[in-house]
Design a protein around this motif. Structure first.
Motif, short mmCIF file in Angstrom:
data_model
loop_
_atom_site.label_atom_id
_atom_site.label_comp_id
_atom_site.label_asym_id
_atom_site.label_seq_id
_atom_site.Cartn_x
_atom_site.Cartn_y
_atom_site.Cartn_z
N MET A 1 -13.48 -2.63 8.26
CA MET A 1 -12.76 -2.65 6.99
C MET A 1 -13.70 -2.62 5.80
O MET A 1 -13.28 -2.31 4.68
CB MET A 1 -11.86 -3.90 6.91
N ASP B 1 -8.26 4.69 6.35
CA ASP B 1 -9.08 3.50 6.57
C ASP B 1 -8.67 2.40 5.60
O ASP B 1 -7.89 2.60 4.66
CB ASP B 1 -10.57 3.82 6.44
N TYR B 2 -9.20 1.21 5.87
CA TYR B 2 -8.83 0.02 5.10
C TYR B 2 -9.20 0.18 3.63
O TYR B 2 -8.44 -0.24 2.74
CB TYR B 2 -9.52 -1.20 5.70
N SER C 1 0.85 -1.18 0.00
CA SER C 1 0.00 0.00 0.00
C SER C 1 0.89 1.23 0.00
O SER C 1 1.41 1.63 1.04
CB SER C 1 -0.92 0.02 1.22
N GLU D 1 -0.50 4.01 2.37
CA GLU D 1 -0.26 3.79 3.80
C GLU D 1 1.21 3.95 4.14
O GLU D 1 1.57 4.49 5.19
CB GLU D 1 -0.75 2.41 4.23
N ASP E 1 -5.08 -0.04 10.99
CA ASP E 1 -4.56 -1.36 11.36
C ASP E 1 -3.47 -1.21 12.41
O ASP E 1 -3.13 -0.11 12.85
CB ASP E 1 -4.05 -2.10 10.12
N GLN F 1 -6.40 -0.30 0.79
CA GLN F 1 -6.36 -1.61 0.15
C GLN F 1 -7.33 -1.79 -1.02
O GLN F 1 -7.04 -2.58 -1.92
CB GLN F 1 -6.65 -2.71 1.19
#
Length: 304
Positions: free
Chosen positions: A302, A241-242, A138, A141, A165, A246
């Motif tokens: 998620m 956020d996820y 990522s 991230e 996470d 992702q």
């Protein structure tokens, strides 16, 4: 993005645009991917490119509430950045790539769309994109973690959502424990209430580790920014956020030593001045049903 616009931008309006001479491509048509993982892949990027020499990115979509022409969730506060000259090419290139990927045609060779003027400026900027193509890496991230882990004095973050996470929690907590002035600025009026409640389940651990949490009381804080030591920064479409890290196709710009960082620092200070700081005691004193709901929703954060 088909899913993101299907409720507010019907097919008839798309055809009206095409009839007026506007070229339109639809990203990830919903009916093609029902009950598939691809249904979760969204084009969350916000890119405007003009004549190859100017480009914009940030948190704003094309809708009236982003300009506060209509009121939804109180005052809508967003953030964006304009790149002129050579810096615009990174965003233009990625727009062209996504355009062709979705079946769009280019009227000229790619070099035609490059910037034609070269401007001298202090510091540097680096536009970048991220998306499911990179998984499990990522890039977005990693940029956030780099800015947090390398901060020595302060790191201030604005984000509308908080679904982090373990590596991100550790980075924020470690920075707070080391004496860095870590601030998370979050919305006071959420647009997704379940995601907002799930985010509150993270507050306790962060507050214990000296992370300061501010709630923007006028309304929805939708900007996605990171300011590290007043020297390095991120502005773009990426939420903490996820989904952003992702599942979504995202974009942004890393800045270092450029005059625009001063403007970003001033904007974040204005947001802070209109925000309420959350205390650990306040968080602990929430009604029992909010605590229970936050804990349960965190199991599904998620997907929010």
């Amino acid at each position: 993005d088909d899913f993101g616009s299907m409720m507010r931008f019907p097919a008839g309006q798309i055809e009206a645009l095409r009839e007026s001479g506007v070229e339109v491509q639809v990203f990830n048509p919903v009916h093609h991917y029902v009950n598939r993982l691809y249904f979760n892949y969204r084009d969350h990027r916000k890119i405007v490119c003009i004549d190859g020499s100017t480009a914009y990115t940030g948190g704003a979509n094309v809708a009236d509430e982003y300009a506060n022409l209509t009121v939804r969730f109180g005052y809508w506060k967003d953030c964006g950045i304009r790149l002129d000259g050579a810096g615009a090419w990174g965003l233009t290139r990625e727009f062209l790539h996504m355009w062709q990927r979705n079946g769009g045609q280019l009227m000229q060779e790619r070099d035609y769309y490059r910037p034609h003027d070269h401007r001298e400026a202090a510091g540097f900027c680096q536009p970048f994109v991220d998306g499911p193509d990179n998984n499990p890496i990522s890039t977005a991230e990693d940029v956030f973690l780099h800015l947090i882990n390398n901060a020595r004095r302060s790191v201030h973050i604005t984000t509308p959502y908080l679904a982090i996470d373990e590596p991100m929690r550790q980075a924020l907590c470690s920075a707070g424990d080391s004496g860095v002035d870590v601030r998370l600025l979050l919305p006071g009026i959420p647009d997704h209430k379940f995601a907002y409640l799930a985010a509150q389940s993270h507050y306790g651990e962060l507050l214990v580790h000296h992370v300061k949490i501010y709630i923007y009381e006028p309304g929805l804080l939708h900007g996605k920014t990171v300011l590290s030591d007043g020297e390095a920064a991120f502005v773009g479409s990426v939420n903490m956020d996820y989904r952003s890290f992702q599942l979504h196709f995202e974009c942004g710009t890393v800045l270092y030593g450029v005059p625009a960082i001063e403007g970003l620092a001033e904007d974040i200070q204005r947001i802070t001045d209109r925000s309420r700081r959350v205390t650990y005691q306040e968080w602990k004193s929430r009604p029992w049903y909010r605590k229970l709901l936050s804990t349960l929703l965190r199991l599904f954060e998620m997907w929010m």
